[in-house]
Design a protein around this motif. Sequence first.
Motif, short mmCIF file in Angstrom:
data_model
loop_
_atom_site.label_atom_id
_atom_site.label_comp_id
_atom_site.label_asym_id
_atom_site.label_seq_id
_atom_site.Cartn_x
_atom_site.Cartn_y
_atom_site.Cartn_z
N ALA A 184 3.60 -16.53 8.07
CA ALA A 184 4.81 -16.07 7.38
C ALA A 184 6.06 -16.38 8.20
CB ALA A 184 4.72 -14.57 7.13
N HIS A 185 7.11 -16.75 7.49
CA HIS A 185 8.42 -17.00 8.10
C HIS A 185 9.49 -16.56 7.09
CE1 HIS A 185 6.63 -19.44 11.29
NE2 HIS A 185 5.92 -20.04 10.36
N PRO A 186 10.73 -16.35 7.53
CA PRO A 186 11.79 -16.05 6.56
C PRO A 186 12.11 -17.30 5.74
CG PRO A 186 12.71 -16.24 8.77
CD PRO A 186 11.24 -16.32 8.92
N GLY A 187 12.50 -17.10 4.50
CA GLY A 187 12.85 -18.24 3.65
C GLY A 187 13.87 -17.82 2.60
N GLU A 188 14.18 -18.75 1.72
CA GLU A 188 15.08 -18.44 0.61
C GLU A 188 14.40 -17.42 -0.31
OE1 GLU A 188 17.80 -20.31 2.35
OE2 GLU A 188 18.22 -19.46 0.35
N GLU A 189 15.23 -16.63 -1.01
CA GLU A 189 14.61 -15.66 -1.94
C GLU A 189 13.84 -16.39 -3.03
OE1 GLU A 189 16.51 -11.91 -2.97
OE2 GLU A 189 16.18 -12.41 -5.10
N SER A 190 12.66 -15.90 -3.30
CA SER A 190 11.83 -16.50 -4.36
C SER A 190 11.09 -15.37 -5.07
CB SER A 190 10.82 -17.47 -3.76
OG SER A 190 9.92 -16.75 -2.90
N LEU A 191 10.46 -15.71 -6.18
CA LEU A 191 9.66 -14.71 -6.89
C LEU A 191 8.20 -14.88 -6.47
CD1 LEU A 191 10.80 -14.31 -10.62
CD2 LEU A 191 10.95 -12.66 -8.75
N ALA A 192 7.62 -13.83 -5.94
CA ALA A 192 6.20 -13.86 -5.56
C ALA A 192 5.41 -13.04 -6.57
CB ALA A 192 6.03 -13.29 -4.15
N LYS A 193 4.10 -13.25 -6.56
CA LYS A 193 3.24 -12.47 -7.46
C LYS A 193 2.42 -11.47 -6.66
CE LYS A 193 2.72 -15.75 -11.30
NZ LYS A 193 1.75 -16.57 -12.09
N MET A 194 2.23 -10.30 -7.20
CA MET A 194 1.40 -9.26 -6.58
C MET A 194 0.51 -8.68 -7.69
SD MET A 194 0.70 -7.38 -3.87
CE MET A 194 2.11 -7.31 -2.74
N ALA A 195 -0.70 -8.31 -7.31
CA ALA A 195 -1.60 -7.68 -8.28
C ALA A 195 -1.75 -6.20 -7.94
CB ALA A 195 -2.97 -8.35 -8.24
N MET A 196 -1.73 -5.37 -8.97
CA MET A 196 -2.04 -3.96 -8.80
C MET A 196 -3.38 -3.68 -9.48
SD MET A 196 0.03 -0.44 -9.69
CE MET A 196 -0.15 -0.53 -11.49
N LEU A 197 -4.36 -3.32 -8.67
CA LEU A 197 -5.67 -2.94 -9.20
C LEU A 197 -5.62 -1.47 -9.61
CD1 LEU A 197 -8.77 -3.46 -9.59
CD2 LEU A 197 -9.05 -2.76 -7.22
N ARG A 198 -6.06 -1.17 -10.81
CA ARG A 198 -5.99 0.19 -11.34
C ARG A 198 -7.40 0.61 -11.77
NH1 ARG A 198 -1.64 2.70 -14.86
NH2 ARG A 198 -0.48 0.74 -14.70
N ILE A 199 -7.92 1.67 -11.13
CA ILE A 199 -9.25 2.20 -11.47
C ILE A 199 -9.05 3.57 -12.11
CG2 ILE A 199 -11.45 3.04 -10.54
CD1 ILE A 199 -11.22 0.88 -8.37
N ALA A 200 -9.60 3.76 -13.32
CA ALA A 200 -9.40 5.02 -14.05
C ALA A 200 -10.75 5.66 -14.35
CB ALA A 200 -8.66 4.77 -15.35
N THR A 201 -10.73 6.99 -14.40
CA THR A 201 -11.94 7.76 -14.73
C THR A 201 -11.76 8.48 -16.06
OG1 THR A 201 -10.98 9.47 -13.31
CG2 THR A 201 -12.77 8.14 -12.38
N GLU A 202 -12.85 9.08 -16.51
CA GLU A 202 -12.86 9.70 -17.85
C GLU A 202 -11.84 10.83 -18.00
OE1 GLU A 202 -16.88 11.24 -18.34
OE2 GLU A 202 -17.02 11.33 -16.16
N ASP A 203 -11.39 11.38 -16.88
CA ASP A 203 -10.39 12.47 -16.95
C ASP A 203 -8.96 11.93 -16.92
OD1 ASP A 203 -10.30 13.52 -13.43
OD2 ASP A 203 -10.30 11.54 -14.38
N GLY A 204 -8.84 10.59 -16.88
CA GLY A 204 -7.51 9.99 -16.91
C GLY A 204 -6.86 9.81 -15.56
N VAL A 205 -7.49 10.29 -14.50
CA VAL A 205 -6.93 10.11 -13.15
C VAL A 205 -7.12 8.65 -12.75
CG1 VAL A 205 -7.06 10.79 -10.71
CG2 VAL A 205 -7.31 12.51 -12.53
N GLU A 206 -6.12 8.10 -12.02
CA GLU A 206 -6.18 6.69 -11.64
C GLU A 206 -5.98 6.52 -10.13
OE1 GLU A 206 -3.15 4.83 -14.04
OE2 GLU A 206 -4.54 4.56 -15.72
N GLY A 207 -6.55 5.44 -9.60
CA GLY A 207 -6.32 5.03 -8.22
C GLY A 207 -5.84 3.60 -8.21
N TYR A 208 -4.99 3.26 -7.23
CA TYR A 208 -4.32 1.96 -7.23
C TYR A 208 -4.46 1.29 -5.87
CZ TYR A 208 -2.08 4.64 -10.95
OH TYR A 208 -1.86 5.44 -12.04
#
Length: 382
Positions: free
Chosen positions: A25-49
């Motif tokens: 990694a190094h500093p650079g011009e501003e750009s758009l990066a992609k990130m994924a959010m993993l979402r795990i849900a249970t039958e009671d509706g509670v989620e973990g990320y």
Amino acid sequence: MKITQVNVEVFTYPTRRSVDAAGHAHPGEESLAKMAMLRIATEDGVEGYAFGAPELIRPHIIDSFVRKVLIGQNVMDREKIWQDLAHWQRGSASQLTDRALALVEQALWDWAGRKFKQPVHKLIGGYRDKVLAYGSTMCGDDLPGGLSTPEEYGRFAEQLVARGYKAIKLHTWMPPISFAPDPKMDVRACAAVREAVGPDIALMLDGYHWYSRTDALYIGRELEKLNFAWFEEPMMEESAESYAWLAANLDIPVLGPESLGGKYMSRASWVGQGACDILRAGVAGVGGIAPCLKVAHLAESYGMHCEIHGNGAANLAVVGAIKNCDWYERGLLHPFLNYDDVPAYLNSIVDPMDSDGYVHLPDRPGLGEDINFAYIETNTVN
Ligand SMILES: O=C(O)[C@H](O)[C@@H](O)[C@@H](O)C(=O)NO
Ligand SMILES: [Mg+2]
């Protein structure tokens, strides 16, 4: 409590962090990066990320392995779920990586914290509520005013000490920088930093990772003269024998392995072969929080420290729950970037550091990420 859903949302966010041809990694011009959010849900509706690179948990991984293992399982059976997933790795043609396992396992921990309204480090079994950070620099560069000369490392180190850091780890120059690798330049940067900060700041080197034994020995002996605290990853970590040779020939503690696969098994081999004086593991690199704890507990059994690789909520949770670790790796840092800037998808960073150099463990439930769900929803691209 059964798992009912596993989903991934990929979103874009602005960043000034760029990556060179070798993946550093190094500093650079501003750009758009992609990130994924993993979402795990249970039958009671509670989620973990959990957040990670989209390619790690791309649809093939989620559909072929993660959903098949998780759906219907008890969300509290983290160890069984992890073992089931880990056994899929061999047959996945190396597609199901340790980093993917780590993301799934982190989301399961985050679920538990959100469900029981406890921070993960407390669920594990808290050891501390704050930890000293070391400033972990980006690799050297050829940017005027950046990290392009030993003197610029020295000036940056002065800024880091003024910010409150009590320790600094240098990542020095690597290819594709024209003159790298250069053992003498690495030593000059270390000497400039020691000169700049004085004798009371802990310093470490984590430079080029493919030196020969003799080059590594030369650098290690120079670091001893500069009273560095540890010497990290100077050679290919696949050769435990080389590290055992280096550790036997140096007084400065040799720390590792960081990037070596093999989870806690390879770390046990390193201890058995005397390949390091301080063990190393990061949540991403060994497949999750529990595997990272297994490495830390292994180290503790041998009277060794285990310095946790990397920043972020999961690594911070491990640091908060073990005794045999002196530092939290806060980084990667560069004169051109402000580490305290909050990413667009969060409302605050998980590891703010006070003026005395302490990062305070988060008391938010789960991993402690202060997620900006509205931003993620608005900027989701898949
Ligand atoms: O990509 C890498 O080599 C690591 O991220 C590295 O920059 C840094 O995290 C490290 O080596 N810490 O010890
Ligand atoms: Mg390292």
